[in-house]
Design an enzyme around this catalytic site. Sequence first.
Site, PDB file in Angstrom:
ATOM      1  N   LYS A  68      36.187  24.546  43.873  1.00 39.48           N
ATOM      2  CA  LYS A  68      37.409  24.932  43.688  1.00 39.48           C
ATOM      3  C   LYS A  68      38.262  24.834  44.796  1.00 39.48           C
ATOM      4  O   LYS A  68      38.107  25.098  45.828  1.00 39.48           O
ATOM      5  CB  LYS A  68      37.445  26.309  42.978  1.00 39.48           C
ATOM      6  CG  LYS A  68      38.615  27.292  42.632  1.00 39.48           C
ATOM      7  CD  LYS A  68      38.492  28.392  42.028  1.00 39.48           C
ATOM      8  CE  LYS A  68      38.270  29.646  43.008  1.00 39.48           C
ATOM      9  NZ  LYS A  68      38.108  30.963  42.571  1.00 39.48           N
ATOM     10  N   GLY A  71      55.629  60.160  44.100  1.00 41.80           N
ATOM     11  CA  GLY A  71      54.480  59.057  44.289  1.00 41.80           C
ATOM     12  C   GLY A  71      53.177  59.747  44.906  1.00 41.80           C
ATOM     13  O   GLY A  71      52.316  59.031  45.146  1.00 41.80           O
TER      14      GLY A  71
HETATM   15  C1  R5P Z   1      36.709  34.036  44.402  1.00 40.16           C
HETATM   16  O1  R5P Z   1      35.892  33.243  44.979  1.00 40.16           O
HETATM   17  C2  R5P Z   1      36.080  34.899  43.289  1.00 40.16           C
HETATM   18  O2  R5P Z   1      34.733  34.735  43.097  1.00 40.16           O
HETATM   19  C3  R5P Z   1      36.686  34.499  41.743  1.00 40.16           C
HETATM   20  O3  R5P Z   1      36.432  33.273  41.413  1.00 40.16           O
HETATM   21  C4  R5P Z   1      38.230  34.672  41.893  1.00 40.16           C
HETATM   22  O4  R5P Z   1      38.447  36.176  42.525  1.00 40.16           O
HETATM   23  C5  R5P Z   1      38.801  34.904  40.515  1.00 40.16           C
HETATM   24  O5  R5P Z   1      40.026  34.963  40.685  1.00 40.16           O
HETATM   25  P1  R5P Z   1      41.163  34.606  39.681  1.00 40.16           P
HETATM   26  O6  R5P Z   1      40.670  35.355  38.221  1.00 40.16           O
HETATM   27  O7  R5P Z   1      42.438  35.433  40.041  1.00 40.16           O
HETATM   28  O8  R5P Z   1      41.088  33.309  39.381  1.00 40.16           O
END
Ligand code: R5P
Length: 301
Positions: A191, A37
Amino acid sequence: MKPFLLVFPGMERLAAALAAELDAERAPVALHRFPDGETLVALPPDLDGRDAALLVGLRDPDRQALALRFAAVTARELGARRVGLIAPYMAYMRQDARFAPGQAVSAPIFARFLEEGVDWLTTLDPHLHRIPSLDALFSIPARRAVAAPAIARWVAANVPDAALLGPDGESGQWVREAARLAGLPFEVLTKRRSGDFEVTLSAPSARLARTHTPVVVDDIASSGRTMARAVALLREAGARAPVCVVTHAIFAGDALEVIMAAGAARVVSTTSLPHPTNAIEIAPQLAAETRALGWGAAPEG
Ligand code: R5P
């Protein structure tokens, strides 16, 4: 003599475009993985007095970071005048706070690790959220290329009746700018993430969903669950099949399949990280920021 672009495996396509922009000679960073590794790094032996930049895609940062440090130190030992880093995707930027007691705040730790090895760096739209700027993170000269103009041009040329949608507050900065440049309406959702694969988004407005072709824009698709959830909510609201635009195409595991299965018409990305979805060329922006750091300038004195 031309400066050297030292290219990590996988970055050859972007390297070709960048070398043309930067009038650089390309050479591979050869990596040999031993059975146990460990990694052996080898560079061209004749770097004497030349500027060098390491071009690396940090999609798999835990494996690549040590090789990057070995390459940077070796480039100096082989006589490179200045050693820079072009890392279009800056890994570890999302862990910019201690979200639970005892966690490492990885962003500044990783930044220190990088700047100990190189004299300067160029990146593309780093995930700056709670950290206000690259200068707040790095003490070496660091410049940030911006994808919004290229994204705006791509959307204007490819998606009639587009409206942009950012899936979360962090994406607002990129979505607002791309929408302004393209003269398009936009909306930013909120979100809540409860796990690596679990995200909840606020509902998009029915007006935007029904009257335009939604273009979901985000900086990173990692698990793909954020994009997939945005696409699913738009479809539930009666929208046409959305187009997804991502700056850094990580697409871990089944991410792309999950986004397409949610109902996306198409997924495209910038050339920041090599991926079959690459459609938006980003080399000119990275080259411009690299030149601004004195790339290839004659030695002082
Ligand atoms: C986080 O705030 C970033 O802007 C992206 O929304 C995030 O990294 C997306 O992650 P995933 O594809 O795992 O939902």
